[in-house]
Write a protein that holds these residues in place. Structure first.
Motif, PDB file in Angstrom:
ATOM      1  N   VAL A  14       9.066   6.415  -2.955  1.00  0.00           N
ATOM      2  CA  VAL A  14       7.797   7.152  -2.890  1.00  0.00           C
ATOM      3  C   VAL A  14       8.067   8.522  -2.311  1.00  0.00           C
ATOM      4  CG1 VAL A  14       5.473   7.168  -1.958  1.00  0.00           C
ATOM      5  CG2 VAL A  14       6.539   4.984  -2.546  1.00  0.00           C
ATOM      6  N   ALA A  15       8.921   8.576  -1.256  1.00  0.00           N
ATOM      7  CA  ALA A  15       9.186   9.842  -0.586  1.00  0.00           C
ATOM      8  C   ALA A  15       9.888  10.801  -1.572  1.00  0.00           C
ATOM      9  CB  ALA A  15      10.067   9.597   0.624  1.00  0.00           C
ATOM     10  N   ARG A  16      10.767  10.244  -2.358  1.00  0.00           N
ATOM     11  CA  ARG A  16      11.480  11.122  -3.287  1.00  0.00           C
ATOM     12  C   ARG A  16      10.510  11.690  -4.295  1.00  0.00           C
ATOM     13  NH1 ARG A  16      15.415   6.959  -3.142  1.00  0.00           N
ATOM     14  NH2 ARG A  16      14.835   6.212  -5.211  1.00  0.00           N
ATOM     15  N   GLN A  17       9.619  10.797  -4.767  1.00  0.00           N
ATOM     16  CA  GLN A  17       8.629  11.285  -5.736  1.00  0.00           C
ATOM     17  C   GLN A  17       7.836  12.435  -5.161  1.00  0.00           C
ATOM     18  OE1 GLN A  17       6.018   8.112  -6.722  1.00  0.00           O
ATOM     19  NE2 GLN A  17       7.531   7.001  -7.940  1.00  0.00           N
ATOM     20  N   GLN A  18       7.406  12.223  -3.901  1.00  0.00           N
ATOM     21  CA  GLN A  18       6.506  13.189  -3.294  1.00  0.00           C
ATOM     22  C   GLN A  18       7.276  14.346  -2.655  1.00  0.00           C
ATOM     23  OE1 GLN A  18       3.140  12.885  -3.124  1.00  0.00           O
ATOM     24  NE2 GLN A  18       3.010  10.887  -4.159  1.00  0.00           N
ATOM     25  N   ALA A  19       8.636  14.458  -2.922  1.00  0.00           N
ATOM     26  CA  ALA A  19       9.454  15.423  -2.192  1.00  0.00           C
ATOM     27  C   ALA A  19       8.849  16.813  -2.263  1.00  0.00           C
ATOM     28  CB  ALA A  19      10.871  15.442  -2.776  1.00  0.00           C
ATOM     29  N   SER A  20       8.364  17.151  -3.445  1.00  0.00           N
ATOM     30  CA  SER A  20       7.899  18.525  -3.624  1.00  0.00           C
ATOM     31  C   SER A  20       6.675  18.819  -2.780  1.00  0.00           C
ATOM     32  CB  SER A  20       7.565  18.753  -5.089  1.00  0.00           C
ATOM     33  OG  SER A  20       6.579  17.790  -5.451  1.00  0.00           O
ATOM     34  N   SER A  21       5.838  17.732  -2.526  1.00  0.00           N
ATOM     35  CA  SER A  21       4.569  17.980  -1.821  1.00  0.00           C
ATOM     36  C   SER A  21       4.815  18.309  -0.351  1.00  0.00           C
ATOM     37  CB  SER A  21       3.669  16.770  -1.920  1.00  0.00           C
ATOM     38  OG  SER A  21       4.225  15.719  -1.156  1.00  0.00           O
ATOM     39  N   GLY A  22       6.014  17.977   0.086  1.00  0.00           N
ATOM     40  CA  GLY A  22       6.325  18.270   1.486  1.00  0.00           C
ATOM     41  C   GLY A  22       5.640  17.308   2.453  1.00  0.00           C
ATOM     42  N   ARG A  23       5.025  16.182   1.878  1.00  0.00           N
ATOM     43  CA  ARG A  23       4.321  15.267   2.787  1.00  0.00           C
ATOM     44  C   ARG A  23       5.283  14.445   3.609  1.00  0.00           C
ATOM     45  NH1 ARG A  23       0.227  14.264  -1.364  1.00  0.00           N
ATOM     46  NH2 ARG A  23      -1.485  15.694  -0.880  1.00  0.00           N
ATOM     47  N   PHE A  24       6.530  14.357   3.149  1.00  0.00           N
ATOM     48  CA  PHE A  24       7.472  13.499   3.866  1.00  0.00           C
ATOM     49  C   PHE A  24       8.457  14.324   4.681  1.00  0.00           C
ATOM     50  CE2 PHE A  24       5.845  10.583   0.767  1.00  0.00           C
ATOM     51  CZ  PHE A  24       5.783   9.364   1.469  1.00  0.00           C
ATOM     52  N   THR A  75       0.803  -1.230   0.000  1.00  0.00           N
ATOM     53  CA  THR A  75       0.000   0.000   0.000  1.00  0.00           C
ATOM     54  C   THR A  75       0.831   1.274   0.000  1.00  0.00           C
ATOM     55  OG1 THR A  75      -0.032  -0.008   2.398  1.00  0.00           O
ATOM     56  CG2 THR A  75      -1.819  -1.146   1.279  1.00  0.00           C
ATOM     57  N   ALA A  76       2.147   1.142  -0.181  1.00  0.00           N
ATOM     58  CA  ALA A  76       2.995   2.325   0.003  1.00  0.00           C
ATOM     59  C   ALA A  76       2.530   3.504  -0.841  1.00  0.00           C
ATOM     60  CB  ALA A  76       4.425   1.973  -0.325  1.00  0.00           C
ATOM     61  N   CYS A  77       2.004   3.227  -2.035  1.00  0.00           N
ATOM     62  CA  CYS A  77       1.701   4.331  -2.937  1.00  0.00           C
ATOM     63  C   CYS A  77       0.313   4.894  -2.735  1.00  0.00           C
ATOM     64  CB  CYS A  77       1.809   3.875  -4.383  1.00  0.00           C
ATOM     65  SG  CYS A  77       3.422   3.211  -4.674  1.00  0.00           S
ATOM     66  N   HIS A  78      -0.549   4.186  -1.884  1.00  0.00           N
ATOM     67  CA  HIS A  78      -1.913   4.665  -1.707  1.00  0.00           C
ATOM     68  C   HIS A  78      -1.907   6.053  -1.160  1.00  0.00           C
ATOM     69  CE1 HIS A  78      -4.317   1.340  -2.902  1.00  0.00           C
ATOM     70  NE2 HIS A  78      -3.563   0.491  -2.198  1.00  0.00           N
ATOM     71  N   LYS A  79      -2.866   6.822  -1.665  1.00  0.00           N
ATOM     72  CA  LYS A  79      -2.926   8.219  -1.297  1.00  0.00           C
ATOM     73  C   LYS A  79      -3.002   8.357   0.212  1.00  0.00           C
ATOM     74  CE  LYS A  79      -5.805  10.412  -3.915  1.00  0.00           C
ATOM     75  NZ  LYS A  79      -7.202  10.753  -4.248  1.00  0.00           N
ATOM     76  N   ALA A  80      -3.941   7.547   0.800  1.00  0.00           N
ATOM     77  CA  ALA A  80      -4.157   7.670   2.242  1.00  0.00           C
ATOM     78  C   ALA A  80      -2.864   7.370   2.977  1.00  0.00           C
ATOM     79  CB  ALA A  80      -5.245   6.725   2.669  1.00  0.00           C
ATOM     80  N   VAL A  81      -2.151   6.391   2.497  1.00  0.00           N
ATOM     81  CA  VAL A  81      -0.920   5.988   3.188  1.00  0.00           C
ATOM     82  C   VAL A  81       0.098   7.121   3.110  1.00  0.00           C
ATOM     83  CG1 VAL A  81       0.936   4.309   3.214  1.00  0.00           C
ATOM     84  CG2 VAL A  81      -1.397   3.575   2.723  1.00  0.00           C
ATOM     85  N   VAL A  82       0.122   7.715   1.973  1.00  0.00           N
ATOM     86  CA  VAL A  82       1.080   8.816   1.793  1.00  0.00           C
ATOM     87  C   VAL A  82       0.666   9.993   2.665  1.00  0.00           C
ATOM     88  CG1 VAL A  82       1.996  10.480   0.140  1.00  0.00           C
ATOM     89  CG2 VAL A  82       1.684   8.072  -0.509  1.00  0.00           C
ATOM     90  N   ASN A  83      -0.647  10.316   2.542  1.00  0.00           N
ATOM     91  CA  ASN A  83      -1.122  11.494   3.241  1.00  0.00           C
ATOM     92  C   ASN A  83      -0.991  11.390   4.742  1.00  0.00           C
ATOM     93  OD1 ASN A  83      -1.744  12.454   0.806  1.00  0.00           O
ATOM     94  ND2 ASN A  83      -3.970  12.239   0.967  1.00  0.00           N
ATOM     95  N   TYR A 113      20.726  10.226  -3.880  1.00  0.00           N
ATOM     96  CA  TYR A 113      19.623  11.101  -4.253  1.00  0.00           C
ATOM     97  C   TYR A 113      19.588  12.339  -3.376  1.00  0.00           C
ATOM     98  CZ  TYR A 113      18.355   6.645  -6.272  1.00  0.00           C
ATOM     99  OH  TYR A 113      18.382   5.462  -6.943  1.00  0.00           O
ATOM    100  N   ALA A 114      20.767  12.823  -2.982  1.00  0.00           N
ATOM    101  CA  ALA A 114      20.824  13.899  -2.005  1.00  0.00           C
ATOM    102  C   ALA A 114      20.036  15.116  -2.471  1.00  0.00           C
ATOM    103  CB  ALA A 114      22.268  14.293  -1.753  1.00  0.00           C
ATOM    104  N   ASN A 115      19.969  15.360  -3.770  1.00  0.00           N
ATOM    105  CA  ASN A 115      19.294  16.557  -4.224  1.00  0.00           C
ATOM    106  C   ASN A 115      17.804  16.531  -3.950  1.00  0.00           C
ATOM    107  OD1 ASN A 115      19.222  14.462  -5.959  1.00  0.00           O
ATOM    108  ND2 ASN A 115      19.217  15.697  -7.833  1.00  0.00           N
ATOM    109  N   PHE A 116      17.202  15.270  -3.702  1.00  0.00           N
ATOM    110  CA  PHE A 116      15.769  15.208  -3.378  1.00  0.00           C
ATOM    111  C   PHE A 116      15.563  15.245  -1.884  1.00  0.00           C
ATOM    112  CE2 PHE A 116      16.060  12.897  -7.450  1.00  0.00           C
ATOM    113  CZ  PHE A 116      15.257  13.723  -8.214  1.00  0.00           C
ATOM    114  N   ILE A 117      16.630  15.311  -1.173  1.00  0.00           N
ATOM    115  CA  ILE A 117      16.537  15.071   0.271  1.00  0.00           C
ATOM    116  C   ILE A 117      16.939  16.345   0.981  1.00  0.00           C
ATOM    117  CG2 ILE A 117      17.562  13.723   2.155  1.00  0.00           C
ATOM    118  CD1 ILE A 117      17.974  11.516   0.033  1.00  0.00           C
TER     119      ILE A 117
END
Length: 1709
Positions: A1468-1478, A1416-1424, A1529-1533
């Protein structure tokens, strides 16, 4: 040969000639004239013979001439000639050839001879022949002939006298015979006789015919002669005696009564001549008084009684009375009064003797006696002659006893003193030894007077002795006892005569009445016909007149009799009189005679108490009886009566013993005979008879046997009864007669039978009265005989049943056991006999009689005595066995009796009753009316409820099962019959305007039957005894399951609410209030298992069973139940019950509740008709969804029975229809209700106790919690559609709570695995399963469901935390399982609570998290919802604790989990880096790395090198993850995070170990490999070519710089310290540190070489080279380890000795 035949005539002629020849020969010499006459006679005869054909007639015409020669011959007075002549004359006479003239001549010739005294006998003979052969002689000639005879009677010669007397008698007879013949001849002609005036005999003669005239004249003269007057006709009489005259008178009167009765003239003679004469002659006897001397022998009348005349007068009187009573009514009255006077004691003995003989003569003529009664006793002013005769006889007999006879020749004892001597003188009367052969003389003895009894005459004939003494002149001496004997015979004949006469006439009358077809006229006065009433009155008058005298005399004689035969006769007389009085309806005399016999039957003074009163108040008397021993004794010689028995009297006050004599026994037999033969006329005297028999039976010790017959009983109380051999042989006979007596009651008419029954009842009442308050043997005579009478009158039992049984029921209630026993015996025998008897019409067609017979059986139920109930039930059993199949309408009654059991009755009664019930259920259900089935159910139920005998209770429950089977098998038949019955009842109720009152009324009758059965079972389900409850529960649920299909739908409503829920309520109530005290043993020596040793535990079992049963019904019958309107309400109630049971403090109950919950969750929602062809199969149990719990349930299978259900459904036209489409899905309400129940239950049971260290707090058991949680998946299936986050939250609370519950240390060995094994408990499994079900559901569910993922993660992560931080259960102290002491020693110490080993569970949870996250890592709820952060946060704990974790596996798992999660989550966290959810996750992750790689906990001391190296490998893995997944991937972190990582790597590369290592361990403990990897990573990233941002490279360079500076510092400090320390070695940790640094340097050098030269900063090189001098300084160190490390560090520097080629460029850059 006749005198007229030719031969006879010829002979006569020849004889005549011969006679004449003889005569002529004789007279030749002396009497020539005679000779001549004779010869001429010969010629004459010859002539007649020649000339006439009728020679005899011719001879008669010429008889005078023929006779003449002979008459002349007689005249010669020569004897020889005279004899010859007389003979010849007689020959002529005998041939009747003598004419009248010739006869006259002959008489005259005879007269002359008489006067000369010649040939007197021949003369008499000739006269006799002359008068008897023909009638030619009459008038004066006749009178002359008669006088001639009379005169010859008074000669001196005795022979002549006697012959003459005989001749006179014959001649007188001949005269009267002629008259009778003459009357006969003229019989046809009516002769007009002129009325005769006055009493002048002369005038009256003219009317008479010749023969009659002669007779008249003769009789008149006889009277004259006796009266001593001159005769009118018999001229020439010279003398006469009165005795002879009286004899002649008597013979005429006796032989020719007709003459006097037919001819008035003769009647007048009687009246006017004979009677006055007799009265006159009697006068001396009347006036004479005893003691004035004996009479003289003179023929003249004197003033003293003269025996010959007196005796003859009495004879005449007897004849007069006998024949001419009707003519001489008044005269007879006088005669009879005289007779009575002659019996006076003052008269001479001989006179009394002949008088008594005369009276005897009268007594044998009953018709005469009847006439007396009619003529005198019944006339108003007349003497009561008949009564006087009888009384006189009686007083005569009494006088004989009182006045000893003076004339007696035997010496009579005076008074009783000489009695003994007298007895021996008489040859030992009454002294008969056992073997004595003496015959005693019959006699009477009374108060010392002893009178022998002689045989005087044959019964019924008065053969007199003294009245026949015609030759005696002096009064004879009368032997002793003669008068008594005659009087006795007279009495007996009198009774015999009267009774037989009246009885014959009664019989004739009854016959006539019967023939006339009219009702038999009783002894009443019918309206028509005057004859009968008159006869009836005469008979009554006769009896009334004579009974007193008879009774007095007979009683006295009976008392005095010493002879068996005499006694027998007296008794027979009394008996016949009693019977006659009875037939005539004369109650007083009847009772008097009966009383006399009764008294005589009983011992002398005994009778007085029992029978002193008259019959009227007899009923108030009390009698009594006592028991006996039997001995055999010889009779005493004192008494004249043989004593045959000694016994105890039957009285309230014991009077010692009483003696029975042979006579008593004889009287008893008479009494029996009376009752036997004349029962019909006894009426109220039955009471007397039976009372007496009862006493005798008692004294003889007869006891009742089977059927009421009496048998000789053996001893009961003391040696009171003594029986001789004589009576012993009689006893069986007596008891036999007694039985026959009551057998013969079947021939009595109804009224008499009622008299008999009433008498027996009142006797019995008296016996009961007497038996009160005493333990003596009671008299059972009456009861036994009531039984016997009932049995023989079965054909008309109806008329006597009520009084009979009503009385016997009273007897059954008597306190005396023996009495009761017989009452019951009697009543049950009667009932059995009554039912077995072939009545007409049969019982099956006579319902009223049937119920009447059975009713007393029911009445017995009201009696409390156990012995009676026992008899009653035995009777029922026998009735069932013999008549069970024909009881019909009697069933309710019989069942009522069986069911009338009470707990206070004791086992044996209940057992007998139960046998009856078993018989009924096994054999008779099909034969009884269906309306009784409900009663059978009630009765069986009451046996279940009784508490005396557990086995019976259990068996009766089995019977209820059998009954239910029976209902099931015969459903259609029963239904039809019940509905028919119901229709009748409804109609009746409607007619009477009432409502039908029946249990469960609106339901159909067949359903009501089932409901009654269920209700009964329901009652049994709450019985105080556990075994009964269990059995009843199993049976009830099995029946409902097996046969419930038969019920109508509305009935189910009642079943659910009134039966099932009601039962649940009761059970719940009883269970919650049950006693918790330990029960030591279950009665007897039965040991009780500890799981059942309190009432509470036993009730728990019941609760379990009941709940399971109800749930199963809801499960299997839900389809049906759902069609009821209030199914939802019922469902709620059921859930409420389940909840309360689940929350019960009893583990067994709570677990079972969940089992039931599980069962109802498995229900299947009904489907549409189109989907499933068989609507009923919707009730089938679905395939089980999960492993069912092992809870005991009723063991019977549930047979399917659709076919029958269908049949019934069709019958009622209510085929259970499946619901219309659209409705069937609406079950969600049910399931949500179930969910809330589950939630409440879970909340309640997992809520920790509020109190602090309360040892006794209730903690739910593991199996319970497991079951609870296991329910969730099944439940979830039904509610998945509406399951919300809120519900999920609720679920989480419960799961968390359940897992937190500790367990008792007693139970832990069974639940927990041993500590070393890492295994989950079943509860933990269940919890995970529940979550698994959920997440799978979410997985396949719609998008909306996926918001639940985070919640599930949260829950699982909470569980994962348990590995390091076990949950608290309230404030309860729990011990770690290892420390819990198993309470083997302190068995009764309160249990400790043990926390579970949560590690395996937490670890499993963690694994689940990882798996789930994987999906379920990619599920919206899980991410959110920052699930990854939560996971990391949770993992920090075990990672930080590392070696401090409770289990080593935990941190290892945590690491692997972290690695797995990161490998999925970081991309997943790297993908969502911009959203600031992680954003918040990175610091968390850094901390996690930090805490793990540089843990504060030390490894355990016992860690092996291999282990350490393994652990180091794990650390290395983490660093590798950082190098592969993060740093590239330091630039996403976030930059800070990278900085933290660098710092960490730096730290790892030169990490100085703690100072606590020993020398030996140091090599191992230094994580060289780890440091190396850190360095390498650092270096790799510091000098990598593809640095994407200047930022990264800057961080790398900074890191290197820091590292090298630090190395420089450490080395310099070491050199300094080494110098200062001199010979002393440096501290251990410092040496370790320098070694580390040296190693790091060498590692760094290696790394630098490997790196591309352009990646390395010039400053870095400068710093590396700057290290060299310091390294050299260290060469002087003394430590071997340091030296070797130093070598390693210096060696790489050789590569730096000559600078590389591109140095200048590098320098520039």
């Amino acid at each position: 040969m006749s005198t007229t035949s030719p031969e006879a005539v010829k002979k006569l002629v020849e004889n005549m000639q011969a006679d004449l020849r003889c005569l002529s020969m004789e007279c030749k010499k002396k009497f020539p004239p005679v000779k001549e006459a004779a010869e001429s006679g010969i010629v004459k005869i010859k002539t007649i013979a020649a000339r006439n054909s009728d020679i005899l007639a011719a001879l008669k015409d010429n008889s005078s001439e023929v006779v003449q020669p002979f008459l002349m011959g007689c005249g010669t007075k020569e004897p020889k000639i005279t004899q010859l002549c007389l003979a010849a004359i007689q020959r002529l006479m005998s041939h009747e050839v003598v004419s009248e003239a010739a006869a006259g001549n002959i008489i005259n010739m005879l007269w002359q001879l008489m006067e000369n005294g010649l040939e007197e006998l021949k003369l008499l003979q000739t006269v006799l022949v002359l008068l008897t052969t023909n009638t030619v002689v009459h008038d004066e000639v006749l009178s002359k002939a008669i006088v001639l005879c009379f005169r010859l009677h008074f000669t001196k010669d005795n022979i002549t006298n006697n012959t003459a007397a005989a001749t006179v008698r014959q001649v007188v007879t001949v005269v009267f015979e002629r008259m009778v013949a003459e009357d006969e001849r003229f019989k046809g002609m009516a002769v007009q006789t002129p009325a005769v005036q006055g009493n002048c005999n002369r005038r009256s003669v003219s009317t008479l015919r010749p023969g009659a005239k002669d007779a008249y004249m003769l009789f008149q003269d006889l009277c004259q002669l006796v009266n001593a007057d001159a005769p009118y006709w018999l001229v020439g009489m010279t003398e006469m005696t009165r005795t002879f005259g009286l004899e002649l008178l008597e013979s005429v009167l006796n032989d020719f009564p007709g003459v006097f009765l037919q001819h008035q003239e003769f009647g007048f003679l009687l009246k006017e001549r004979v009677c006055p004469l007799v009265i006159k002659l009697f006068s001396p006897n009347i006036k004479f008084r005893q003691g004035s001397g004996a009479g003289s022998a003179s023929p003249a009348p004197v003033e003293k009684p003269y025996f010959p005349i007196c005796m003859r007068l009495l004879r005449v009187v007897s004849v007069l009375i006998k024949h001419f009573y009707s003519l001489l009514v008044t005269e007879c009255e006088i005669f009879l009064s005289l007779l009575v006077k002659f019996l006076d004691g003052e008269k001479p003995q001989w006179l009394r003797a002949v008088a008594v003989e005369s009276v005897h003569r009268l007594c044998v003529q009953p018709h005469l006696l009847r006439s007396f009664c009619q003529s005198y006793d019944m006339k108003q002013h007349s003497t009561k002659v008949f009564r006087d005769i009888v009384n006189a006889l009686g007083s005569f007999i009494q006088s004989l006893f009182i006045v000893p006879s003076v004339v007696s020749s035997t010496n009579t004892p005076t008074g009783g003193s000489g009695s003994g001597a007298q007895v021996s003188a008489q040859g030992g009367v009454g002294v008969v030894g056992a073997g004595g052969g003496l015959t005693t003389q019959a006699a009477f003895e009374y108060r010392g007077t002893w009178i022998p009894l002689m045989a005087v005459s044959v019964q019924g004939s008065a053969k007199a002795t003294y009245l026949e003494m015609l030759d005696k002149v002096d009064p004879p001496s009368i032997p002793e006892g003669y008068a008594m004997s005659v009087a006795f015979s007279a009495l007996l004949d009198l009774v015999r005569g009267i009774t037989s006469m009246i009885e014959k006439e009664l019989a004739r009358e009854e016959e006539a009445a019967a023939r006339g077809g009219s009702e038999v006229v009783g002894h009443a006065h019918p309206a028509d016909g005057q004859q009968e009433p008159r006869a009836q009155q005469v008979w009554e008058e006769m009896v009334n007149a004579c009974w007193c005298g008879l009774l007095a005399a007979l009683s006295l004689l009976l008392d005095a009799s010493t002879d068996e035969a005499a006694t027998e006769n007296i008794l027979k007389a009394e008996l016949t009189m009693a019977s006659l009085c009875g037939r005539l309806g004369l109650v007083t005399p009847r009772d008097a005679f009966i009383t006399a016999v009764c008294k005589a039957s009983l011992p002398p003074h005994y009778a007085l108490t029992a029978l002193s009163s008259s019959a009227a108040n007899l009923s108030n008397k009390t009698y009594s009886i006592q028991g006996q021993n039997v001995q055999i004794i010889s009779p005493s010689s004192e008494s004249h009566q043989q004593v045959v028995a000694v016994g105890q009297p039957l009285t309230s006050q014991p009077q010692g013993t009483v003696v029975l004599t042979a006579k008593n026994i004889q009287c008893m037999r008479t009494l029996l005979n009376l009752a036997h033969c004349h029962g019909a006329v006894l009426g109220t005297s039955w009471q007397l008879v039976l009372a007496t028999l009862q006493h005798l039976v008692w004294i003889l010790g007869l006891k009742p046997g089977v059927g009421g017959g009496l048998k000789p009983g053996r001893a009961v109380e003391g040696p009171s009864t003594v029986l001789t051999t004589a009576v012993m042989t009689d006893l069986p006979v007596i008891s036999n007669i007694l039985s026959r007596l009551f057998e013969s009651s079947q021939y009595l008419d109804d009224v008499s039978l009622h008299h008999l029954i009433n008498a027996l009842c009142s006797l019995s009442m008296e016996a009961m009265e007497m038996a009160y308050g005493t333990n003596k043997e009671p008299s059972l005579f009456a009861v036994a005989k009531l039984l016997e009478t009932g049995l023989v009158n079965m054909d008309r039992i109806e008329i006597l049943w009520r009084p009979l049984t009503a009385h016997l029921l009273e007897v059954c209630q008597h306190p005396n056991a023996r009495m009761r026993e017989w009452g019951a015996e009697a009543i049950t025998s009667l009932i059995k006999a009554g039912l077995a008897y072939k009545h007409d019409p049969p019982l099956s067609h006579n319902q009223r009689l049937h119920l009447l017979l059975l009713n007393p059986l029911k009445e017995l139920s009201n009696i409390l005595h156990a012995d009676i109930r026992q008899k009653q039930l035995e009777c029922v059993l026998q009735v069932l066995q013999s008549q069970g199949d024909s009881l019909g309408p009697g069933w309710p009654l019989v069942l009522g009796v069986i069911g009338a059991i009470r707990n206070d009755q004791g086992e044996s009664l209940i057992r007998t009753a139960f046998q009856c019930l078993q018989l009924v259920v096994t054999d008779f259900l099909p034969t009884m009316p269906c309306t009784c089935l409900q009663i059978v159910v009630d009765v069986a139920g009451s046996f279940g409820l009784q508490n005396q005998e557990l086995n019976i209770s259990l068996t009766s429950i089995g019977l209820l099962w059998n009954i239910s089977d029976y209902f099931f098998q015969r459903a259609e038949i029963i239904t039809e019959e019940l509905e028919r019955e119901e229709a009748v009842l409804l109609q009746r109720a409607r007619d009477e305007g009432e409502t039908l009152n029946r249990p469960f009324h609106p339901a159909p009758p067949f359903d009501c039957l089932w409901l009654c059965l269920y209700a009964k079972l329901g009652e049994l389900c709450v019985d105080p005894r556990p075994a009964v409850r269990k059995s009843a529960g199993q049976t009830m649920f099995s029946t409902i399951a097996a046969h419930g299909t038969l019920l109508q739908q509305p009935t189910w409503h009642v079943v659910v609410w009134k039966v099932l829920f009601h039962l649940l309520d009761c059970v719940r109530k009883s269970s919650t209030t049950a006693d918790k005290e330990k029960i030591e043993s279950g009665g007897g020596n039965i040991l009780i298992h500890h799981s059942r040793d309190t009432a509470e535990k036993q009730w728990a079992e019941t609760w379990v069973l009941t709940l399971a049963g109800v749930a199963r019904i809801f499960n299997t019958r839900r389809y049906l139940l759902q069609q009821l309107g209030d199914f939802f309400k019922a469902w709620e109630v059921l859930l409420d019950h389940i909840q309360s049971a689940a929350l019960s403090k009893n583990n067994e109950v709570s677990l079972a509740a969940l089992k039931s919950f599980q069962e109802i969750l498995q229900l299947v929602t009904p489907v549409k008709d189109s989907d499933k062809p068989d609507a009923l199969s919707a009730m089938d149990i679905p395939s089980v969804l999960m492993e069912p719990l092992a809870v005991p349930g009723p063991g019977r299978p549930l047979p399917r029975s659709d076919s029958l259900a269908d049949r019934l459904a069709q019958r009622y036209g209510a085929q259970p229809q499946p619901p219309p489409p659209g409705e069937e899905q609406d079950d969600s309400a049910l399931w949500w209700s179930a969910w809330s129940t589950w939630y409440r239950t879970g909340t309640e049971c997992t809520r920790p106790p509020s109190g602090g260290g309360d040892k006794l707090a209730f903690v739910p058991s593991q199996p319970f919690l497991t079951a609870l949680i296991q329910l969730f998946p099944a439940l979830y299936q039904h509610i998945a559609a509406g399951f919300s986050m809120e519900d999920l939250r609720k679920l989480g609370v419960i799961l968390h709570g359940a897992v937190s519950v500790p367990i008792s240390s007693d139970a832990s060995p069974f639940i927990l695995p041993s500590y070393t094994e890492a295994v989950l408990t079943s509860l933990q499994e269940a919890v995970l399963t529940a979550l698994d079900v959920l997440q799978k559901a979410i997985c396949v569910g719609p998008e909306t469901l996926q918001v639940m993922y985070p919640a599930i993660f949260e829950q699982l992560l909470q569980f994962a935390e348990f590995s390091c931080k076990p949950p608290q259960y309230g404030k309860m102290e729990t011990k770690h399982v290892a420390n819990a002491k198993y309470n083997q020693i302190q068995l009764f110490a309160p249990a400790e609570w043990v926390a579970l080993n949560y590690v395996p569970f937490a670890e499993r949870s963690l694994e689940v998290v990882v798996d789930l996250y994987h999906k379920t890592a990619c599920h919206k709820a899980v991410v959110n919802e920052s699930v990854l952060q939560s996971i990391i946060k949770t993992l920090r704990t075990p990672l930080g604790l590392k070696y401090a974790c409770p289990a080593e596996s935990t941190w290892k798992l945590a690491v692997t989990s972290l690695l797995k999660v990161l490998s999925i989550g970081l991309p997943v966290a790297r993908q969502q880096a911009s959203s600031g959810r992680f954003d918040t996750m990175w610091p968390e992750l850094a901390s996690a790395f930090e805490d793990f790689l540089f843990t504060k906990s030390t490894p355990p001391d016992n860690l092996s090198i291999q282990e350490f190296q393994k652990n180091e490998a794990i650390d290395v893995e983490v660093v590798q993850l950082i190098s592969t997944e993060i740093l590239p991937y330091a630039n996403f972190i976030p930059r800070e995070f990278v900085g933290q990582i660098m710092a960490m790597l730096n730290k790892g590369s030169i990490h100085s170990q703690s100072s606590s290592f020993t020398e030996a361990e140091i090599d191992i403990r230094m994580r060289e490999e780890f440091s190396k990897v850190c360095f390498e990573t650092l270096l790799h990233f510091s000098f990598s070519n593809d640095v994407s941002t200047p930022q990264e490279g800057y961080i790398s360079r900074m890191a290197l710089c820091v590292l090298l500076q630090r190395a420089q510092e450490v080395l310099q400090r070491y050199v300094r310290d080494e110098r200062l320390s001199g010979r002393c070695p440096l501290p251990r940790q410092q040496v370790t540190e320098i070694i580390f640094v040296l190693k790091a340097v060498s590692t760094l050098m290696d790394s630098l070489k490997k790196t591309q030269p352009e990646n390395v900063d010039g400053n870095t090189w400068a710093q590396v080279i700057a290290l060299y001098p310091t390294l050299v300084e260290c060469i002087t160190c003394s430590s071997v380890e340091v030296s070797s490390a130093l070598k390693e560090a210096l060696r790489p520097f050789k590569d730096l000795m000559q600078p590389p080629v591109s140095r200048v460029q590098n320098g520039e850059s």
